[in-house]
Design a protein around this motif. Sequence first.
Motif, PDB file in Angstrom:
ATOM      1  N   UNK A  70      35.595 -33.701   0.826  1.00 51.57           N
ATOM      2  CA  UNK A  70      35.760 -33.186  -0.540  1.00 51.57           C
ATOM      3  C   UNK A  70      36.393 -31.798  -0.545  1.00 51.57           C
ATOM      4  N   UNK A  71      36.156 -31.026   0.512  1.00 60.63           N
ATOM      5  CA  UNK A  71      36.787 -29.708   0.587  1.00 60.63           C
ATOM      6  C   UNK A  71      38.288 -29.844   0.765  1.00 60.63           C
ATOM      7  N   UNK A  72      38.717 -30.842   1.537  1.00 56.78           N
ATOM      8  CA  UNK A  72      40.144 -31.034   1.787  1.00 56.78           C
ATOM      9  C   UNK A  72      40.839 -31.727   0.616  1.00 56.78           C
ATOM     10  N   UNK A  73      40.106 -32.595  -0.073  1.00 61.58           N
ATOM     11  CA  UNK A  73      40.701 -33.352  -1.182  1.00 61.58           C
ATOM     12  C   UNK A  73      39.698 -33.418  -2.323  1.00 61.58           C
ATOM     13  N   UNK A  74      39.602 -32.347  -3.138  1.00 58.99           N
ATOM     14  CA  UNK A  74      38.580 -32.280  -4.194  1.00 58.99           C
ATOM     15  C   UNK A  74      38.740 -33.381  -5.239  1.00 58.99           C
ATOM     16  N   UNK A  75      37.608 -33.735  -5.845  1.00 58.36           N
ATOM     17  CA  UNK A  75      37.589 -34.771  -6.873  1.00 58.36           C
ATOM     18  C   UNK A  75      37.694 -34.158  -8.258  1.00 58.36           C
ATOM     19  N   UNK A  76      38.313 -34.891  -9.163  1.00 61.80           N
ATOM     20  CA  UNK A  76      38.290 -34.555 -10.582  1.00 61.80           C
ATOM     21  C   UNK A  76      37.388 -35.545 -11.292  1.00 61.80           C
ATOM     22  N   UNK A  77      36.635 -35.054 -12.258  1.00 65.52           N
ATOM     23  CA  UNK A  77      35.592 -35.874 -12.877  1.00 65.52           C
ATOM     24  C   UNK A  77      36.149 -37.154 -13.487  1.00 65.52           C
ATOM     25  N   UNK A  78      37.187 -37.044 -14.300  1.00 73.71           N
ATOM     26  CA  UNK A  78      37.708 -38.230 -14.986  1.00 73.71           C
ATOM     27  C   UNK A  78      38.212 -39.263 -13.989  1.00 73.71           C
ATOM     28  N   UNK A  79      38.935 -38.814 -12.965  1.00 67.96           N
ATOM     29  CA  UNK A  79      39.456 -39.742 -11.973  1.00 67.96           C
ATOM     30  C   UNK A  79      38.347 -40.432 -11.197  1.00 67.96           C
ATOM     31  N   UNK A  80      37.285 -39.691 -10.859  1.00 70.91           N
ATOM     32  CA  UNK A  80      36.194 -40.299 -10.103  1.00 70.91           C
ATOM     33  C   UNK A  80      35.406 -41.274 -10.970  1.00 70.91           C
ATOM     34  N   UNK A  81      35.244 -40.970 -12.249  1.00 72.86           N
ATOM     35  CA  UNK A  81      34.579 -41.910 -13.153  1.00 72.86           C
ATOM     36  C   UNK A  81      35.391 -43.199 -13.262  1.00 72.86           C
ATOM     37  N   UNK A  82      36.706 -43.081 -13.309  1.00 71.67           N
ATOM     38  CA  UNK A  82      37.562 -44.270 -13.300  1.00 71.67           C
ATOM     39  C   UNK A  82      37.299 -45.097 -12.044  1.00 71.67           C
TER      40      UNK A  82
END
Length: 297
Positions: free
Chosen positions: A20-32
């Motif tokens: 997650x440090x190398x490739x952080x998540x965005x909330x909307x994309x992760x909910x998708x």
Amino acid sequence: MPDDSERAESAFGALLRAILAESPLKAAGFIVTIYGDVVEPRGDVVWTGNLIETCAAVGISETLVRTAVSRLVAAGQLSGEREGRRSFYRLAAPARAEFAAAARLLFGPPEAADWHFVHLAGAAPDEAMQGLERAGHARLGPRLAVGARSLPPLRQPAVVFKAEVLSGGQDLGAFAAEHWNLALHADAYHGFLGRFGPLASLVEGGSRLSAAESLVARLVLVHQYRLVVLRDPRLPQAALPADWPGEAARRLFTRLYIRLSPEADLHVARHFVTADGPLPEASEATLRRLALLRAAI
């Protein structure tokens, strides 16, 4: 002294933080991703609390989840409903069609090449051209693009030409290298392999993740692999360099998805709920996905 499960938990936690440090998540994309991997193949609705709990495991706060859900509703991808004090969100019809297309890409057999040229007509073609480029097409001119993937929906008037390679196949790789930034996509696949190779070593080396950890690991795996694949122009093998890393990434995704799924699906059945009761551990769609992946090994 920590037991094996505690050591596995510590190792998994460190790997997850590094990913997650190398490739952080965005909330909307992760909910998708949660809807695409867990909810859609078992129906199309889930309790908001499940979204909040799952996102919390990857460092996404409840506030960010609720904001992202509101934006997805405004975008027409989700619709809300209440049952007592609980809120549930259901996939809208257009979103279900998009999820089905993504599932075919992630779990189905490789796509056949669909070479075509697109000439954008009308005024102001720039926005449509950018959409084509995001969908893996190469810009040949202000109005002309070429692609080997399925043509995305176009809101701009266009003339579309079907194409096939009749001669010069030995130079297809040079053509692709000239018009696509293949190094960019190769780097994305190498990054995926670097992030998830250690996770494969952990779970295939005998360490057992908990059911909750297995679901989180699978969701992050699907999320990051989906982002790489969706941006890939997905050219046929003859157009790609000999050392193309896409196949290795596909094999890693397949192995990990199969390995993580029993415990991940168990967690879904124990904790994910709709207004009518719990989501099932498996469905015809989830079993089909696993069967397609196993057939590809």
